[in-house]
Design an enzyme around this catalytic site. Structure first.
Site, PDB file in Angstrom:
ATOM      1  N   LYS A 103       0.836  -1.204   0.000  1.00  0.00           N
ATOM      2  CA  LYS A 103       0.000   0.000   0.000  1.00  0.00           C
ATOM      3  C   LYS A 103       0.869   1.252   0.000  1.00  0.00           C
ATOM      4  CE  LYS A 103      -3.811  -0.014   2.270  1.00  0.00           C
ATOM      5  NZ  LYS A 103      -4.758  -0.149   3.364  1.00  0.00           N
TER       6      LYS A 103
ATOM      7  N   MET B 264      -5.291  -7.275   9.037  1.00  0.00           N
ATOM      8  CA  MET B 264      -4.693  -6.388  10.036  1.00  0.00           C
ATOM      9  C   MET B 264      -5.601  -5.176  10.258  1.00  0.00           C
ATOM     10  SD  MET B 264      -0.684  -6.709   9.303  1.00  0.00           S
ATOM     11  CE  MET B 264      -0.815  -6.406   7.569  1.00  0.00           C
TER      12      MET B 264
ATOM     13  N   TYR C 104      14.081 -33.589 -16.403  1.00  0.00           N
ATOM     14  CA  TYR C 104      12.623 -33.508 -16.346  1.00  0.00           C
ATOM     15  C   TYR C 104      12.114 -33.526 -14.912  1.00  0.00           C
ATOM     16  CZ  TYR C 104      12.529 -38.544 -15.419  1.00  0.00           C
ATOM     17  OH  TYR C 104      12.704 -39.773 -14.848  1.00  0.00           O
TER      18      TYR C 104
ATOM     19  N   ARG D  97      -3.297   3.048   8.749  1.00  0.00           N
ATOM     20  CA  ARG D  97      -3.600   1.734   8.159  1.00  0.00           C
ATOM     21  C   ARG D  97      -2.365   0.859   8.081  1.00  0.00           C
ATOM     22  NH1 ARG D  97      -8.381   2.915   4.602  1.00  0.00           N
ATOM     23  NH2 ARG D  97      -8.421   5.174   4.587  1.00  0.00           N
TER      24      ARG D  97
ATOM     25  N   HIS E 232      -0.588 -41.173   2.182  1.00  0.00           N
ATOM     26  CA  HIS E 232      -1.182 -41.999   1.130  1.00  0.00           C
ATOM     27  C   HIS E 232      -2.382 -41.301   0.509  1.00  0.00           C
ATOM     28  CE1 HIS E 232      -4.010 -45.142  -0.269  1.00  0.00           C
ATOM     29  NE2 HIS E 232      -2.905 -45.564  -0.872  1.00  0.00           N
TER      30      HIS E 232
ATOM     31  N   CYS F  43      10.694 -37.569  -9.330  1.00  0.00           N
ATOM     32  CA  CYS F  43       9.315 -38.069  -9.372  1.00  0.00           C
ATOM     33  C   CYS F  43       8.639 -38.012  -8.008  1.00  0.00           C
ATOM     34  CB  CYS F  43       9.251 -39.470  -9.951  1.00  0.00           C
ATOM     35  SG  CYS F  43      10.101 -40.689  -8.938  1.00  0.00           S
TER      36      CYS F  43
ATOM     37  N   GLY G  66      -8.017  -7.550   5.072  1.00  0.00           N
ATOM     38  CA  GLY G  66      -8.807  -7.701   6.296  1.00  0.00           C
ATOM     39  C   GLY G  66      -8.071  -8.372   7.446  1.00  0.00           C
TER      40      GLY G  66
ATOM     41  N   SER H 208      16.194 -41.153 -11.035  1.00  0.00           N
ATOM     42  CA  SER H 208      15.007 -40.341 -10.765  1.00  0.00           C
ATOM     43  C   SER H 208      14.955 -40.104  -9.256  1.00  0.00           C
ATOM     44  CB  SER H 208      13.749 -41.080 -11.235  1.00  0.00           C
ATOM     45  OG  SER H 208      12.615 -40.318 -10.902  1.00  0.00           O
TER      46      SER H 208
ATOM     47  N   ARG I 117      -3.818  -1.459  -6.202  1.00  0.00           N
ATOM     48  CA  ARG I 117      -2.943  -2.636  -6.122  1.00  0.00           C
ATOM     49  C   ARG I 117      -3.331  -3.588  -7.237  1.00  0.00           C
ATOM     50  NH1 ARG I 117      -5.666  -4.694  -0.521  1.00  0.00           N
ATOM     51  NH2 ARG I 117      -7.754  -4.811  -1.299  1.00  0.00           N
TER      52      ARG I 117
END
Ligand code: PEP
Ligand code: MG
Length: 909
Positions: free
Chosen positions: A32, A114, A885, A103, A490, A865, A112, A798, A376
């Protein structure tokens, strides 16, 4: 050092087309504050003021109030004097008073969360001065009572006494309204407002034992400190924790000259957006109220009106209000105050072009003059995010790289799963909070047992924790809720794979299987009661909340295409079935990084053969059972290869401890004994024999294949035969066989030998061959250290970062929810390391493993993975570490594609 500390700037001024700060100083001035400074410098009319930096918040936490007042007193006084000069008023002056607002404003917006106090500087004398000056008694007294109310709540801590009570000030207001027979605050007479001021002050005295502070400077310091305190308030801590914002960021404090929307019918206040935050449509929109202050628009007591005529007409249509009535009672700002609307419309255009993004603005009209209080980058839905980025690109406001960088990857999720109807969500009641384990929206009736999931058309499976035995029920249920388990439990892993909504580790839930009840605090729910889960936030909601299917837009496809243009690290998927593989391919996966073969064994027709295999006492009997499993596995692999035609498919050999596959309930044990024609005791003995103290560190992974080589032989056969069958049908497939949980070179070598021998045997039998790779998971810390030796043998690595995290931290994946939330709350850990890769620690092992592996095999293919393969910051780390990858669950593929592009773009900036 001491001296330097004392000369640093702690307060930044802005106003009258000038500012000490700018938009790039968000970390110091908060979002702000930085934007107020920026707006002021580009000539947008913001009420003058100043920002106390976030660093002062840290100083406050360390040194306390008195020391901080001492540190900033001179700067604050000089800055107030600057406002006085610009406004031509004086703080605390009875004839010509300046009033200010205070503020909060952290570096990211925390709506909302603070505190704010308005109308500071007011007292019994100043109010009279204000009456004289504005010639508006109503306004002056209304401002005074609002001030006491806000100051009382925020600074003096006068909150409702219990959760059943309403705000103590509101209670007085409500009883006065009843007495006077009126509905709205605007209907109060001057006398009413004066009575309220009197009663409010009396309440303060009774509740706090102190007189309400009349000295404007005491008020100001009180409010500044209250804002600093609110950074450590419950709401803010909750929000910070949820979003992973560190506690040491702190909040800035913005002090500004008050401007008034409640000065009569020529005044008002509102909020507007340069584009539609819900859909992304390029239409200016927003709401306002005449004769009101900011909080009235949000509070919802009066019906806010629309800014534009078009918006007003659309709104009236939904509210079923006739055009005549609309024009008369709810005119748009465009119709009511055309010149102010034009001015506002001009600023929204300037600000959007300046920030090159959709803006969310607050404004106030004081007696016909427009002020912009805040701008903003607006919060938006996932759908709006994608559309706005593509539109800004097409409009030439941003370039391709900027369009990709402005997207928040995790928000793409919203586009892929069913979503709650936002209107229904607003009215809903959140009863508890768990981990947002798998996104989406699910609503259904409670069932407590997996085999009862089909009992209702829509069910939510509620479990203390899930086990692989629950798989089928999980698949049937609309959503899964567990009291235990973390992000890689799981339930979470399986649900993400299925794209099924799941909330896990909700510690507040008490589940009683016997009574079939779910208790949360004082609420009790029974089987068949409706419940809803928001898998994106972890919210558990009472009752039925309407959901909607998402529609994938053309812009989504365009963004994804753009991502692939810039992305370097490839994106594969973790898929255990042809169905998942197809879904992932549809989302753009380029191959499979992990097929967990064990998941296939849990299906009804297979689990029996699997159990037979496990119960076998001799190799011969075990081989017979494996013979039964072989054709089933082969068919699955054929389906998966076909779905991923032309792309690499990594299939992992059996990994979990065998006790996961045997029945633990007496009834199922009996059934199995009958099926296999063995005594019940034999089944019981085997189950007991398989029990382990630490199954995760026990007889699992390649330790299974090395003790029961026939399992590896059967799985290799299924893979290679499937590939040969497809080759005959002209389908290209690229199998990669992966050995799990390798810790020593020998463990790998022994498995590789079995795999290669089995494959050669099949090639001979079939007089045909296919190319295939053999590689290993790197998921045991020792394997990362021995990576150079392992890579001499393995075709690929992997990283299984789920196990690697478990074993590096020494935290059990399945029990982590007992202490992890407390660790995060206390700041011992910043985030869940099973969700976000711990780059500092576990990341080192990933780096070492990659470097050492490539030191002996420079072209070694390396991927990841573990669940981290779908988490943005972890993907970026993998790219920077040089992995080829990442592999993630199907529904995270688009996210990973986007992050892949963002990571590559960032290195070019
Ligand atoms: C891992 O450990 O990261 C992994 C992918 O294997 P699993 O989660 O099946 O143990
Ligand atoms: Mg593993």
């Amino acid at each position: 050092m001491e001296l330097l500390e004392n000369v640093k700037t702690r307060v930044y001024k802005f106003g009258n087309k000038k500012a000490d700060g700018n938009r790039d100083m968000k970390n110091l001035l908060g979002g702000k504050g930085a934007n107020l400074a920026e707006m002021s410098s580009i000539g947008v009319p913001v009420p003058p003021g100043f920002t106390i930096t976030t660093e002062v918040c840290a100083e406050y936490n360390e040194l306390g109030r008195d020391a901080v007042v001492e540190l900033i007193k001179n700067e604050v006084e000089a800055s107030i004097a600057n406002i006085e000069k610009l406004m031509g008023t004086e703080y605390g002056n009875k004839e010509n008073p300046l009033l200010v607002s205070v503020r909060s404003g952290a570096r990211v917006s925390m709506p909302g969360m603070m505190d704010t106090v308005l109308n500071l500087g007011m007292n019994d004398e100043v109010v009279l001065g204000l009456v004289k000056k504005t010639n508006n008694e109503q306004f002056a007294w209304d401002s005074y009572r609002r001030f006491i109310q806000m100051y009382g709540g925020v600074v003096l801590g006068m909150k409702p006494e219990s959760k059943e009570d309403i705000d103590p000030f509101e209670e007085i207001i409500e009883s006065l309204k009843d007495k006077r027979g009126i509905k709205l605050d605007t209907e109060f007479s001057v006398q009413d407002l004066q009575d309220l001021v009197y009663d409010f002050k009396d309440l303060v005295r009774k509740r706090t034992g102190l007189l309400f502070p009349t000295d404007p400077w005491e008020q100001l310091w009180g409010a500044i400190m209250a804002v600093f305190n609110s950074w450590n308030g419950d709401r803010a801590i909750y929000y910070r924790t949820m979003n992973g914002y560190p506690a040491d960021w702190g909040t800035a404090v913005n002090v500004q000259a008050m401007v008034y929307g409640n000065m009569g019918d020529n005044s008002g206040t509102g909020v507007c957006f340069t584009r539609d935050a819900g859909t992304g449509e390029n239409v200016f929109n927003g709401e306002y109220l005449i004769n009101a202050q900011g909080e009235d628009v949000v509070a919802g007591v009066r019906t806010p009106q629309q800014i534009t005529k078009l918006g007003s007409q659309r709104w009236a249509e939904l509210a079923q209000i006739e055009e005549e009535e609309r024009k008369e009672l709810y005119p748009s700002l465009e119709e009511l105050m055309p010149s102010i609307f034009e001015e506002l419309n001009g600023y929204q255009d300037i600000l959007e072009k300046h920030y090159r993004d959709m803006q969310d603005m607050e404004f106030t009209m004081q007696d016909g003059k427009l002020w912009i209080l805040q701008t903003r980058n607006g919060k938006r839905t996932g759908a709006a995010m994608v559309k706005i980025a593509m539109d800004l690109l097409k409009e030439g406001m941003i370039d391709e790289k900027e369009a990709l960088l402005m997207l928040e990857p995790n928000k793409l999720d919203e586009l892929l799963h069913p979503i709650f109807d936002p209107a229904a969500l607003k009215r809903s009641n959140v009863i508890a909070q768990g981990l947002p384990a798998s996104p989406g929206a699910a609503t259904g009736k409670i069932v407590f047992f997996a085999d009862e999931a089909a009992k209702y058309k829509s069910s939510i499976l509620v479990r203390i924790e899930t086990s692989p035995e629950d798989l089928e029920g999980m698949n049937i249920a609309k959503g899964i809720l567990t009291a235990r388990g973390g992000m890689t439990s799981h339930a979470a892993v399986v649900a993400r794979g299925m794209g099924k909504c799941c909330v896990s580790g909700a510690g507040a839930l008490k589940i009683n299987y016997k009574k079939r009840t779910l208790t949360v605090g004082e609420y009790e729910y029974h089987e068949g009661d409706w419940i809803s889960l928001n898998g994106s936030t972890g919210n558990i909601i009472e009752g039925k909340v309407a959901t909607m299917e998402p529609e994938l837009s053309g812009e989504f496809a365009q963004i994804m295409e753009l991502a692939d243009k810039y992305g370097v690290i490839k994106v594969r998927t973790n898929a255990d079935s042809p169905k998942d593989a197809k879904i992932a391919r549809g989302f753009g996966a380029r191959g499979i990084g992990l097929t967990r073969t064990e998941h296939m064994f849990f299906e009804v027709d297979r689990i029996k053969a699997m159990r037979e295999m496990i119960l076998a006492d001799t190799v011969k009997v075990r081989k017979q059972a494996l013979e039964e499993l072989l054709p089933m596995q082969r068919v699955d692999f054929e389906g998966i290869f076909e779905a991923m035609e032309g792309e690499a498919v990594t299939i992992r050999l059996l990994d979990p401890p065998l006790h996961e596959f045997v029945p633990h309930q007496l009834a199922t044990q009996k059934e199995l004994a009958e099926d296999l024609h063995v005594p019940l005791q034999a089944v019981k003995n085997k189950v007991a024999e398989l029990e382990e103290f630490n199954p995760m560190l026990g007889h699992r992974g390649c330790r299974l294949g090395n003790t029961y080589p026939e399992i590896t032989e059967m799985q290799t056969r299924a893979i290679i035969e499937a590939a040969l069958n497809l080759k005959e049908r002209g389908v290209i497939c690229k199998p990669e066989i992966m050995v799990p949980l390798v810790g020593t070179v020998k463990e790998y070598e022994a498995q590789e030998e079995i795999i290669r021998n089995t494959a050669s045997l099949i090639f001979e039998e079939r007089k045909d061959s296919v190319e295939y790779l053999v590689g290993t998971m790197i998921e045991i810390p020792r394997a990362t250290l021995m990576a150079d030796l392992i890579a001499e043998k393995a075709d690929f690595f992997s990283f299984g970062t789920n196990d690697l995290t478990q074993m590096t931290f020494g935290y059990s994946r399945d029990d982590v929810s007992k202490f992890l939330p407390i660790y995060i709350e206390k700041g011992i850990l910043k985030e869940d390391p099973f969700e976000v890769l711990d780059q500092e620690g576990v990341g080192q092992l990933v780096k070492i493993g990659t470097q050492r592996g490539r030191s002996s095999k420079p072209n070694l293919k390396v991927g990841i993975c573990g669940e981290h393969g779908g988490e943005p910051s972890s993907i970026e780390f993998c790219y920077n570490t040089g992995l080829d990858y990442v592999s993630c669950s199907p529904y995270r593929v688009p996210i990973a594609r986007l992050v892949s592009a963002q990571a590559a773009i960032k290195t070019t900036l």
